[in-house]
Design a protein around this motif. Structure first.
Motif, PDB file in Angstrom:
ATOM      1  N   UNK A 237       0.887  -1.244  -0.107  1.00 22.08           N
ATOM      2  CA  UNK A 237      -0.087  -0.207   0.017  1.00 22.08           C
ATOM      3  C   UNK A 237       0.942   1.142  -0.038  1.00 22.08           C
ATOM      4  N   UNK A 238       0.558   2.174  -0.650  1.00 22.70           N
ATOM      5  CA  UNK A 238       1.342   3.516  -0.808  1.00 22.70           C
ATOM      6  C   UNK A 238       0.267   4.817  -0.568  1.00 22.70           C
TER       7      UNK A 238
ATOM      8  N   UNK B   8      -9.629  -4.277   9.724  1.00 22.29           N
ATOM      9  CA  UNK B   8     -10.511  -4.310   8.464  1.00 22.29           C
ATOM     10  C   UNK B   8     -10.381  -5.799   8.314  1.00 22.29           C
ATOM     11  N   UNK B   9     -11.349  -6.696   8.231  1.00 17.61           N
ATOM     12  CA  UNK B   9     -11.373  -7.901   7.486  1.00 17.61           C
ATOM     13  C   UNK B   9     -11.273  -7.928   6.398  1.00 17.61           C
TER      14      UNK B   9
ATOM     15  N   UNK C 110      -7.529   2.852   2.017  1.00 20.48           N
ATOM     16  CA  UNK C 110      -7.781   2.651   3.309  1.00 20.48           C
ATOM     17  C   UNK C 110      -7.228   4.148   3.760  1.00 20.48           C
ATOM     18  N   UNK C 111      -8.135   4.671   4.595  1.00 17.82           N
ATOM     19  CA  UNK C 111      -7.954   5.973   5.389  1.00 17.82           C
ATOM     20  C   UNK C 111      -6.896   5.550   6.305  1.00 17.82           C
ATOM     21  N   UNK C 112      -6.068   6.984   6.520  1.00 20.37           N
ATOM     22  CA  UNK C 112      -5.035   6.750   7.645  1.00 20.37           C
ATOM     23  C   UNK C 112      -5.862   6.690   8.912  1.00 20.37           C
ATOM     24  N   UNK C 113      -5.370   5.850   9.744  1.00 17.62           N
ATOM     25  CA  UNK C 113      -5.928   5.466  11.007  1.00 17.62           C
ATOM     26  C   UNK C 113      -6.740   4.188  11.226  1.00 17.62           C
ATOM     27  N   UNK C 114      -7.234   3.784   9.878  1.00 16.56           N
ATOM     28  CA  UNK C 114      -8.339   2.757   9.759  1.00 16.56           C
ATOM     29  C   UNK C 114      -7.664   1.533   9.601  1.00 16.56           C
ATOM     30  N   UNK C 115      -7.837   0.316  10.331  1.00 13.54           N
ATOM     31  CA  UNK C 115      -7.396  -1.093  10.142  1.00 13.54           C
ATOM     32  C   UNK C 115      -5.741  -0.989  10.577  1.00 13.54           C
ATOM     33  N   UNK C 116      -4.998  -2.044  10.383  1.00 12.11           N
ATOM     34  CA  UNK C 116      -3.894  -2.038  10.768  1.00 12.11           C
ATOM     35  C   UNK C 116      -2.917  -1.349   9.824  1.00 12.11           C
ATOM     36  N   UNK C 117      -3.250  -1.437   8.521  1.00 12.27           N
ATOM     37  CA  UNK C 117      -2.413  -0.678   7.730  1.00 12.27           C
ATOM     38  C   UNK C 117      -2.451   0.942   7.885  1.00 12.27           C
TER      39      UNK C 117
END
Length: 151
Positions: A45-46, A98-99, A69-76
Motif C-alpha cells: 500500500x502506498x 479491517x477483515x 484505506x484511510x489513515x488510522x483505519x485498520x492495521x495498515x
C-alpha cells in the motif's frame, strides 16, 4: 526456504532495471507468498498523493475490496499514522481491524521510508495463528529498505 536465503533474490529483483517498479514489487510479493508457507496474502500500500489515505499497489493473494484505506483505519491505516511496525498475532483480538477474509488469523505491516517519510508499507496476512517472529520483522524491514531504493 528460510528468510535469509530470500535476501539475495530480493536484491536481484530490486536491481532489475529492465522491469517497471510495479512489476518488481509484484515479483517480490510472488517470491514471498510462494516461499514462506504462512505468508498467504502479500501486498503493498502506498500513500495516495496528498490525501490521508493509502492506495493498494501490487499484491498476490485473494482479491480485496480494500483498495483505499484511510489513515488510522485498520492495521495498515494505523501504521501510516504511527510509522511503526505492527504485528498482530490474532486479528480477532484487534478492535480496529479491517477483515479481508475470514481465513486470515494474523497480520504484519512494515512501513517503507524514503528520506524519512513513510510512503507506504508491505502488508502480509496469514491464515496461521501467531506465525510472525522478530525474524519476520527484521526480514521485512530489509525488504522495505530495498523497495525504498526504487521509489
Amino acid at each position: 526456504m528460510n528468510l535469509e536465503q530470500l535476501k539475495p533474490q530480493i536484491t536481484t529483483i530490486i536491481n532489475n532495471k529492465e522491469t517497471s517498479v510495479d512489476d518488481r514489487l509484484l515479483s517480490i510479493c510472488t517470491l514471498l507468498e510462494e516461499n514462506i508457507s504462512y505468508y498467504n496474502w502479500v501486498g503493498f500500500y502506498f500513500k495516495n498523493g496528498d490525501k490521508n489515505e493509502l492506495k493498494l499497489g501490487p499484491y498476490v493473494g485473494e482479491p480485496t475490496d480494500h483498495i483505499i484505506i484511510p489513515f488510522g483505519k485498520g492495521i495498515c491505516g494505523q501504521v501510516a499514522v504511527s510509522n511503526e511496525n505492527f504485528v498482530v498475532a490474532d486479528v480477532a483480538a484487534q478492535d480496529n481491524y479491517i477483515a479481508c477474509s475470514i481465513t486470515v488469523k494474523a497480520e504484519i505491516v512494515i512501513p517503507i521510508f524514503v528520506n524519512g517519510e513513510n510512503l507506504g508499507q508491505i502488508d502480509i496476512d496469514s491464515n496461521t495463528p501467531d506465525p510472525f517472529t522478530v525474524a519476520d520483522e527484521r526480514f521485512l524491514e530489509f525488504v522495505c529498505a530495498q523497495v525504498a531504493t526504487i521509489l
